[in-house]
Motif scaffolding. Structure first.
Motif, mmCIF file in Angstrom:
data_model
loop_
_atom_site.group_PDB
_atom_site.id
_atom_site.type_symbol
_atom_site.label_atom_id
_atom_site.label_comp_id
_atom_site.label_asym_id
_atom_site.label_seq_id
_atom_site.Cartn_x
_atom_site.Cartn_y
_atom_site.Cartn_z
ATOM 1 N N SER A 117 -80.047 -25.801 -3.440
ATOM 2 C CA SER A 117 -79.142 -25.131 -2.498
ATOM 3 C C SER A 117 -79.967 -24.359 -1.479
ATOM 4 O O SER A 117 -81.119 -23.999 -1.716
ATOM 5 N N LEU A 118 -79.346 -24.156 -0.327
ATOM 6 C CA LEU A 118 -80.057 -23.573 0.808
ATOM 7 C C LEU A 118 -79.220 -22.416 1.343
ATOM 8 O O LEU A 118 -77.985 -22.527 1.428
ATOM 9 N N GLU A 119 -79.890 -21.322 1.703
ATOM 10 C CA GLU A 119 -79.164 -20.202 2.297
ATOM 11 C C GLU A 119 -79.954 -19.717 3.509
ATOM 12 O O GLU A 119 -81.130 -19.382 3.399
ATOM 13 N N VAL A 120 -79.305 -19.715 4.657
ATOM 14 C CA VAL A 120 -79.948 -19.287 5.898
ATOM 15 C C VAL A 120 -79.248 -18.017 6.355
ATOM 16 O O VAL A 120 -78.017 -18.002 6.450
ATOM 17 N N THR A 121 -80.007 -16.954 6.582
ATOM 18 C CA THR A 121 -79.371 -15.759 7.154
ATOM 19 C C THR A 121 -79.923 -15.548 8.555
ATOM 20 O O THR A 121 -81.125 -15.634 8.800
ATOM 21 N N HIS A 122 -78.965 -15.332 9.487
ATOM 22 C CA HIS A 122 -79.341 -15.210 10.891
ATOM 23 C C HIS A 122 -78.334 -14.289 11.561
ATOM 24 O O HIS A 122 -77.134 -14.590 11.572
ATOM 25 N N GLY A 123 -78.824 -13.158 12.075
ATOM 26 C CA GLY A 123 -77.977 -12.209 12.803
ATOM 27 C C GLY A 123 -76.722 -11.818 12.055
ATOM 28 O O GLY A 123 -75.650 -11.804 12.638
ATOM 29 N N GLY A 124 -76.842 -11.565 10.774
ATOM 30 C CA GLY A 124 -75.679 -11.129 10.008
ATOM 31 C C GLY A 124 -74.842 -12.267 9.451
ATOM 32 O O GLY A 124 -73.956 -12.042 8.639
ATOM 33 N N ASP A 125 -75.088 -13.504 9.902
ATOM 34 C CA ASP A 125 -74.335 -14.657 9.385
ATOM 35 C C ASP A 125 -75.101 -15.300 8.233
ATOM 36 O O ASP A 125 -76.336 -15.342 8.247
ATOM 37 N N THR A 126 -74.336 -15.816 7.279
ATOM 38 C CA THR A 126 -74.966 -16.576 6.200
ATOM 39 C C THR A 126 -74.483 -18.013 6.278
ATOM 40 O O THR A 126 -73.279 -18.277 6.348
ATOM 41 N N ILE A 127 -75.448 -18.922 6.318
ATOM 42 C CA ILE A 127 -75.140 -20.350 6.401
ATOM 43 C C ILE A 127 -75.655 -20.960 5.109
ATOM 44 O O ILE A 127 -76.786 -20.673 4.691
ATOM 45 N N SER A 128 -74.832 -21.778 4.437
ATOM 46 C CA SER A 128 -75.289 -22.295 3.149
ATOM 47 C C SER A 128 -74.972 -23.783 3.016
ATOM 48 O O SER A 128 -74.114 -24.323 3.708
ATOM 49 N N ALA A 129 -75.698 -24.426 2.083
ATOM 50 C CA ALA A 129 -75.491 -25.842 1.809
ATOM 51 C C ALA A 129 -76.113 -26.155 0.473
ATOM 52 O O ALA A 129 -76.955 -25.398 -0.026
ATOM 53 N N SER A 130 -75.680 -27.291 -0.124
ATOM 54 C CA SER A 130 -76.338 -27.707 -1.349
ATOM 55 C C SER A 130 -76.369 -29.225 -1.395
ATOM 56 O O SER A 130 -75.559 -29.894 -0.745
ATOM 57 N N THR A 131 -77.345 -29.747 -2.153
ATOM 58 C CA THR A 131 -77.474 -31.202 -2.257
ATOM 59 C C THR A 131 -78.102 -31.578 -3.586
ATOM 60 O O THR A 131 -78.335 -30.703 -4.450
ATOM 61 N N TYR A 132 -78.385 -32.858 -3.746
ATOM 62 C CA TYR A 132 -78.813 -33.418 -5.014
ATOM 63 C C TYR A 132 -79.694 -34.620 -4.704
ATOM 64 O O TYR A 132 -79.415 -35.359 -3.745
ATOM 65 N N ILE A 133 -80.759 -34.822 -5.474
ATOM 66 C CA ILE A 133 -81.591 -36.026 -5.252
ATOM 67 C C ILE A 133 -81.216 -37.101 -6.277
ATOM 68 O O ILE A 133 -81.532 -36.964 -7.462
ATOM 69 N N PRO A 134 -80.546 -38.159 -5.857
ATOM 70 C CA PRO A 134 -80.187 -39.219 -6.805
ATOM 71 C C PRO A 134 -81.411 -40.072 -7.148
ATOM 72 O O PRO A 134 -82.426 -40.018 -6.460
ATOM 73 N N LYS A 135 -81.274 -40.882 -8.190
ATOM 74 C CA LYS A 135 -82.341 -41.760 -8.654
ATOM 75 C C LYS A 135 -82.652 -42.811 -7.574
ATOM 76 O O LYS A 135 -81.745 -43.457 -7.057
ATOM 77 N N PRO A 136 -83.943 -42.999 -7.243
ATOM 78 C CA PRO A 136 -84.278 -43.999 -6.224
ATOM 79 C C PRO A 136 -83.960 -45.418 -6.710
ATOM 80 O O PRO A 136 -83.872 -45.652 -7.907
ATOM 81 N N THR A 137 -83.779 -46.330 -5.758
ATOM 82 C CA THR A 137 -83.490 -47.737 -6.064
ATOM 83 C C THR A 137 -84.696 -48.556 -5.614
ATOM 84 O O THR A 137 -85.193 -48.344 -4.500
ATOM 85 N N SER A 138 -85.168 -49.470 -6.468
ATOM 86 C CA SER A 138 -86.360 -50.220 -6.065
ATOM 87 C C SER A 138 -85.997 -51.346 -5.096
ATOM 88 O O SER A 138 -84.874 -51.866 -5.112
ATOM 89 N N ILE A 139 -86.968 -51.689 -4.257
ATOM 90 C CA ILE A 139 -86.764 -52.755 -3.273
ATOM 91 C C ILE A 139 -87.158 -54.067 -3.947
ATOM 92 O O ILE A 139 -88.281 -54.217 -4.432
ATOM 93 N N ASP A 140 -86.214 -55.041 -4.013
ATOM 94 C CA ASP A 140 -86.517 -56.325 -4.653
ATOM 95 C C ASP A 140 -87.410 -57.162 -3.757
ATOM 96 O O ASP A 140 -88.312 -57.844 -4.207
#
Lengths: 292, 787
Positions: A117-140
């Protein structure tokens, strides 16, 4: 992007007809005051440092160049990334690979299967986000083919097998070594496995739009190019973001686009993307004409 | 069971309703009359005499009749099978004698209730009823030589055209799918050729058209906003007649006549465009855009209408009609390696039967099949895709009309509609891999309605039209319901009931005629609609898919209230002002493009549901005299929408929310040979969403859209003119030249706005809004020959 257009929205073709009948003119509009938002472009990948670019939205109808665009960079925010029970403050670094060339960077490196998760604070504002790294897929399999009637233009075909047990989304990137500093999405980069769940599939990869600063975009891969291909498994939010991003690049305010053509962000109180990419890389050198 | 219960209950209600009225009594005067054949003065025996709100009668063996009526103003309708009906407005202040001469003509006695053909505004109870006859059409500019009923409808107050290149039209803030359009009682799903520029209704075949936008009687339903009923000509039972028209973009032929005199007649018309041959160079002349795309493209449309009429005997009449029309477009571009084609069109086959029953009851039965199909196929390099979308409807309708008691004009009956929907059947292959767009879905539904409507003069100056309509709707299998993200599903077999809805719709119109020439009309209507057209783009296109109500998609529901004052100042001058408020629930919008909706799931997962409101005032004035014909309709209105999915559920103006909508038309008969027609339309700009700045993402500029529909396009306005020059006016042979100019002062009306990045030297760039306009000034000439 024509392939994608054809497949995704046949009515674009009606627009072609209408535009030929139609006449165009410049339109004077009363431009509204704009509301400035924080723009986030963040990526986390297995084995890579997390990188976050920040900027602010700019008024729409102005003249810009690469210098004035820099005015909208954001370098005074505090950026914190959290995973497991770790909380890490990202450090602002200068990195000419990116534009604007200021990147918030972690020292830790991404790991498959983790939530971030990510939290950015700028001039009194809080901006947030979250993500996930899924399992990679191999190239055939990965190969290139020459475009008919053209001397040294090439495209790639990538073959991989979808995992039937999981709901997957894919994004395709390439980087031409020596010509590009980083990865760019291919012309049709985002895929949903709803179309091919559990199957082995082959997709054609055309070189995509690179940068607004590069007037000669939409080039092909050329003879002699060393091309690094990156196949990423992503979650739904990241897929939706890239899908809407590529649609917006071509359609803008086209009436034939879908009614709610907006950028699908995963950023709270801002716009953009903080994405986890389960990446698999492969490199191909285009060494001879014709099919291999 | 539920239906039977309802039926019993409604009859009880009706009986109760009547028993509480006492006939209005007072001094009665005699109206005596005689009806005869205008050609040979023969008395007509058994001709119908009808007086709205009163007991009618028939003529005796001498062609005479006698009615007793209280003092007042009456509209008398005299009809006889095989003759053109006659209307007479008379003031009865003492014993009166009249003679009526009827002219021969094959007009179907359709309904017992008087369908006024006069233009008086104070006559009908329903406030939002507009009648357009073939003659009215002749007073409007014939665009490209084609007078068009849809253009005429769009000139009515409260009906908004969506602008150039847009199939849809909007009635009192309702969306385009909320207008039911019927050709001889059969539904027409797509009324447009050439993206709305020309309607599918060939003007040659139209007898008359009615539009109902408020106070909808209970015999109409299934749509929220309006009903447009187009009646075609019956076909002359005596002589052969016809016409042919040669125009710049299309030509057409119309013929009618007897097969067996006075028994069996036919009517047929054919129309075909040659747009691609003629208009290509024309457009190249008027617009400086390169028409390179046209070089490899084809566009044409055609339509066919045919009708057979069988006068079985004096009391029974049968007609069969057929319509087929198609628009076809194809484009090949070898240098890009792609080719594609579309075609779309309606096919309709219908039967109508009319029966005069005992005691002047009248039965009308309708049976029809209507199909609207849209096909698209494209290929580029090794990707091939095809899309099929369509709706098929099979219907049976029956209406019984007559008088209950002596005074209650009533209609009762039922409708059963069976529909099949093919919303987005996609097939695609990339290289050799077939892409799996899910199983191609078909949705089925059955909609059954019962209705009862009755019009009663409750006092000398008060008339009430009250009705109730009950509908049972069933979404039928095959259907697979996905219970969650997991694999849990419920599978419904073919024709198994997936979901059913029961709705009851009350209708009420009240007319208070406080003066013979003044009427105050109030109306309340509740409507439900079980079919939905989800807009796939910001303009209405033939590809917009029809979907049906299901568990997730609730039926659209609307309540409308209206109040208006209608005045006939003189026979030549009439005016009205009508106020309305409309509330609509369960409107739908797609949240993604049409093929984005593939997925192995159901289309309803990609729908947003919301509410809408509209309110406004409509002002109408018409002035006619033998030489001049002027009409004006001015509408002031607001239309709002609220969808939870869009902009955090804030209320926003609908795209076609136009504060001012004005239409003026003027026809001037210069001489017996020359007639000038003109129309001017003005509509304030439609709403649009403007970008609220741009964002720099991955080195590209991405538009960040602002408040939904917060800004306005420039207004739409346009003047059209046409001049009809009658070359020789012999008895029944006419030869006419029609000169017309569309968009006389070449106003570039906005069709859509897009944004371009202009690159300049030194890596500088700017973003410019650009406006695309569709139709420039279009002069044309056509020649019509009538025989």
């Amino acid at each position: 992007m024509m392939n994608k257009l054809l497949i995704k929205n046949p009515i674009y073709l009606i627009s072609l007809v209408l535009v030929t009948l139609a006449c165009e003119k410049e339109l004077p509009l009363n431009i509204p005051e704009y509301e400035q938002l924080v723009v986030v472009e963040g990526m986390v990948e297995p084995g890579e440092k997390t990188r976050v670019l920040l900027s602010l939205t700019a008024p729409f109808f102005n003249d810009y160049d690469s210098v004035s665009m820099l005015d909208y960079r954001l370098t005074t925010a505090k950026v914190v990334m959290r995973y497991d029970s770790v909380s890490e403050v990202l450090r602002l670094t200068k990195n000419k690979k990116y534009f604007p060339p200021f990147v918030y960077e972690s020292t830790s490196r991404g790991e498959t299967g983790k939530n971030y998760s990510l939290e950015v604070t700028h001039g009194g504002d809080t901006i947030s986000a979250s993500t996930y790294i899924p399992k990679p897929t191999s190239i055939d399999s990965l190969w290139y083919e020459q475009k008919p009637d053209k001397d040294s233009s090439f495209y790639f075909r990538i073959q991989f097998t979808d995992d039937p047990a999981t709901k997957d989304y894919y994004i395709l990137f390439t980087r031409v070594r020596g010509k590009e500093q980083k990865f760019y999405p291919t012309r049709t980069a985002a895929y949903d496995d709803a179309l091919f769940s559990g199957k082995q599939v082959t997709f054609r990869m055309e070189r995509g739009v690179t940068s607004v600063l590069d007037v000669n975009d939409m080039q092909s891969y050329r003879l002699g190019d060393i091309v690094v291909v990156k196949l990423c498994t992503v979650n739904k939010a990241v897929y939706e973001y890239w899908n809407s991003y590529q649609n917006l690049l071509i359609s803008s305010a086209n009436p034939f686009s879908s009614p709610s053509n907006e950028l699908e962000s995963n950023i709270n109180n801002g716009i953009g993307i903080f994405g986890g990419y389960g990446a698999t890389l492969d490199t191909v050198v285009i060494i001879k004409k014709g099919d291999e | 069971m539920g239906i039977m219960k309802f039926l019993n209950y409604s009859w009880l209600l009706l009986i109760y309703f009547f028993s509480s009225f006492q006939p209005i009594s007072g001094q009665l005067y005699e109206l005596k009359g005689k009806v005869f054949n205008a050609d040979n003065n023969e008395a007509l025996i058994g001709a119908n005499i009808q007086i709205k709100g009163h007991k009618g009668t028939i003529t005796n063996e001498h062609g005479s009749f006698l009615i007793q009526l209280p003092k007042g103003t009456y509209v008398v309708r005299i009809s006889y099978l095989g003759f053109q009906p006659l209307h007479d407005t008379l003031q009865l202040y003492g014993p009166t004698e009249k003679k009526y001469a009827l002219k021969e003509g094959s007009v179907v006695t359709d309904e017992v209730v008087i369908q006024s053909t006069s233009n008086r505004l104070t006559e009908s109870v329903e406030p939002g009823m507009v009648q357009i006859s073939g003659k009215d059409l002749d007073k409007l500019p014939a665009l490209l030589g084609e007078p068009d009923i849809m253009h005429a409808i769009k000139l009515s107050p409260g009906v908004q055209s969506a602008g150039d290149g847009n199939t849809g039209f909007y009635v009192r803030g309702g969306s385009a799918d909320q207008n039911g359009i019927y050709l001889d009682n059969s539904t027409v799903y797509n009324p447009s050729h050439v993206l709305g520029f020309i309607s599918v209704f060939n003007a040659d075949i139209i007898e008359n058209t009615s539009l109902i936008k408020s106070g909808m009687p209970a015999n109409y339903g299934g749509r929220l906003s309006s009903v447009i009923n187009i009646k075609t000509k019956a076909g002359n039972m005596q002589d052969y007649h016809g016409s042919f028209t040669v125009g710049l973009i299309s030509s057409k032929l119309y013929v009618e006549g007897p097969i067996v005199k006075e028994k069996l007649s036919f009517m047929a018309s054919v129309r075909r465009s040659y747009l691609d041959e003629i208009i290509k160079p024309a457009f190249q002349l008027v617009s400086d855009t390169e028409a390179a795309l046209f070089n490899n493209s084809q566009y044409h449309f055609y339509d066919i209408n045919a009708k057979l009429n069988f006068q079985i005997n004096t009391n029974n009449y049968l007609s069969a009609h057929f319509y087929q029309g198609t628009d076809k477009y194809s484009l090949r571009r070898t240098n890009f390696g792609f080719s594609n084609g579309f075609d779309w069109g309606n096919t309709i086959f219908g039967l109508n039967s009319y029966h005069n029953l005992k005691n002047k009851w009248f039965l009308k039965n309708t049976l029809y099949i209507t199909r609207y199909n849209f096909n698209f196929a494209a290929s580029q390099n090794d990707i091939r895709a095809s899309v099929f979308s369509g709706i098929h409807e099979y219907a049976i309708k029956s209406t019984l009309s007559g008088k209950i008691g002596d005074f209650a004009d009533s209609k009762t009956g039922f409708e059963v509609l069976y529909r099949e929907f093919f919303p987005n059947n996609v097939n695609a292959t990339a290289s050799d891999v077939e892409l799996d767009f899910g199983t191609n879905t078909i949705y089925k539904s059955l909609e059954s309605s019962l209705f009862l409507n009755t019009t009663i003069p409750v006092a000398i100056d008060w008339t009430v039209s009250a009705g109730i309509r009950y509908t049972n709707y069933m979404h039928l299998g095959p259907y697979t319901e996905f219970l969650s993200e997991q694999e849990d599903t419920i599978v419904y077999n073919n024709h198994a009931v997936v979901k059913s809805y029961n709705v009851l719709e009350p209708r009420l119109s009240v007319k208070y005629s406080f003066h013979p020439d003044y009427a105050l009309k109030l109306a309340y209507t509740r409507n439900n609609q079980f079919i939905h057209q989800a807009p796939t783009a910001n303009v209405t296109l033939p590809v917009d898919v029809w979907i049906t109500s299901s568990k997730e998609i609730l039926p659209q529901a609307g309540d409308q209230y209206s109040a208006g004052l209608f005045v006939d100042f003189t026979d030549n001058l009439r005016s009205s002002i009508d106020f309305y408020y409309k509330d609509m629930d369960h409107l739908v919008e797609l949240t993604a493009g049409i093929i984005d909706n593939f997925s192995n799931k159901n289309i309803e997962d990609n729908l947003a549901e919301g509410r809408g409101w509209s309110y406004g005032a409509e002002m109408f004035t018409e002035w006619t005299n033998p030489k001049h014909n002027f009409s004006s309709s001015i509408t002031l209105s607001r239309t709002l929408r609220q969808f939870e999915e869009f902009k955090q559920g804030r209320i926003y103006p609908a795209k076609y929310d136009r504060l001012l909508d004005m239409k003026l038309s003027y026809a001037y008969t210069l001489s017996e040979k020359l007639q000038l027609n003109s129309v001017f339309v003005f509509a304030s700009g439609e709403a649009l969403t403007l970008p609220n700045g741009w964002a720099l993402l991955h080195e590209n500029l991405i538009i960040n859209s602002g408040e939904k529909n917060a800004f306005r396009l420039p207004p739409y306005h346009r003047l059209d003119l046409s001049l009809v020059w009658n070359l020789k006016a012999k008895q029944q042979r006419d030869s006419e030249l029609i000169f017309s100019v569309f968009n006389v002062y070449n106003r570039p009306n906005p069709f859509y706005i897009y944004f371009v990045i202009d690159y300049m030297p030194d890596n500088r760039f700017s973003i410019q809004p650009k406006q695309v306009s569709l139709f420039p000034i279009l002069p044309s000439i056509a020649w019509r020959y009538k025989f």
